[in-house]
Design a protein around this motif. Sequence first.
Motif, short mmCIF file in Angstrom:
data_model
loop_
_atom_site.label_atom_id
_atom_site.label_comp_id
_atom_site.label_asym_id
_atom_site.label_seq_id
_atom_site.Cartn_x
_atom_site.Cartn_y
_atom_site.Cartn_z
N THR A 99 -24.58 16.01 45.49
CA THR A 99 -25.24 17.18 44.91
C THR A 99 -24.51 17.58 43.63
OG1 THR A 99 -25.79 17.93 47.12
CG2 THR A 99 -25.93 19.55 45.37
N TYR A 100 -25.28 17.88 42.62
CA TYR A 100 -24.74 18.33 41.34
C TYR A 100 -25.43 19.63 40.95
CZ TYR A 100 -23.13 13.52 40.74
OH TYR A 100 -22.54 12.31 40.90
N THR A 101 -24.74 20.43 40.19
CA THR A 101 -25.39 21.56 39.54
C THR A 101 -25.19 21.43 38.04
OG1 THR A 101 -23.42 22.97 39.67
CG2 THR A 101 -25.02 23.15 41.46
N ASP A 156 -25.07 23.88 34.63
CA ASP A 156 -25.07 25.22 34.05
C ASP A 156 -25.66 25.13 32.65
OD1 ASP A 156 -23.79 26.19 36.31
OD2 ASP A 156 -21.80 26.04 35.43
N MET A 189 -21.83 20.13 33.87
CA MET A 189 -22.38 19.59 35.11
C MET A 189 -21.23 19.57 36.10
SD MET A 189 -24.48 16.12 35.66
CE MET A 189 -23.60 14.98 36.66
N ASN A 190 -21.50 20.00 37.34
CA ASN A 190 -20.46 20.13 38.33
C ASN A 190 -20.82 19.31 39.56
OD1 ASN A 190 -18.56 21.01 40.18
ND2 ASN A 190 -18.73 23.14 39.61
N PRO A 247 -20.31 21.74 43.51
CA PRO A 247 -20.86 23.07 43.25
C PRO A 247 -20.88 23.98 44.48
CG PRO A 247 -22.62 21.54 43.65
CD PRO A 247 -21.34 20.74 43.69
N LEU A 251 -23.26 25.84 46.75
CA LEU A 251 -24.67 25.56 47.05
C LEU A 251 -25.31 26.69 47.83
CD1 LEU A 251 -24.20 21.91 48.29
CD2 LEU A 251 -24.99 22.65 46.05
N HIS A 252 -26.61 26.82 47.66
CA HIS A 252 -27.37 27.76 48.47
C HIS A 252 -27.30 27.29 49.92
CE1 HIS A 252 -30.70 29.95 50.21
NE2 HIS A 252 -30.64 30.76 49.16
#
Length: 60
Positions: free
Chosen positions: A6-8, A10, A24-25, A28, A30-31
């Motif tokens: 999984t990446y996030t 910003d 890019m992280n 992250p 996560l929800h």
Amino acid sequence: MRAGTTYTVDAMLADDRSIRVLEMNSNPFLHPLLYRCMIPAYLSKPLTTDEAQAHETNLH
């Protein structure tokens, strides 16, 4: 990018409506609903593409 990761990303929307990507992280925050998709991979086998898409559909 790789499966099972999984990446996030910003980013900001500028006044001229352009998107400015900041970072890019790969670790992250996560929800909580995303963990429902991730836990099966840790406990047994990874989700198939169809299973992952079904989980994604259920999030909306």
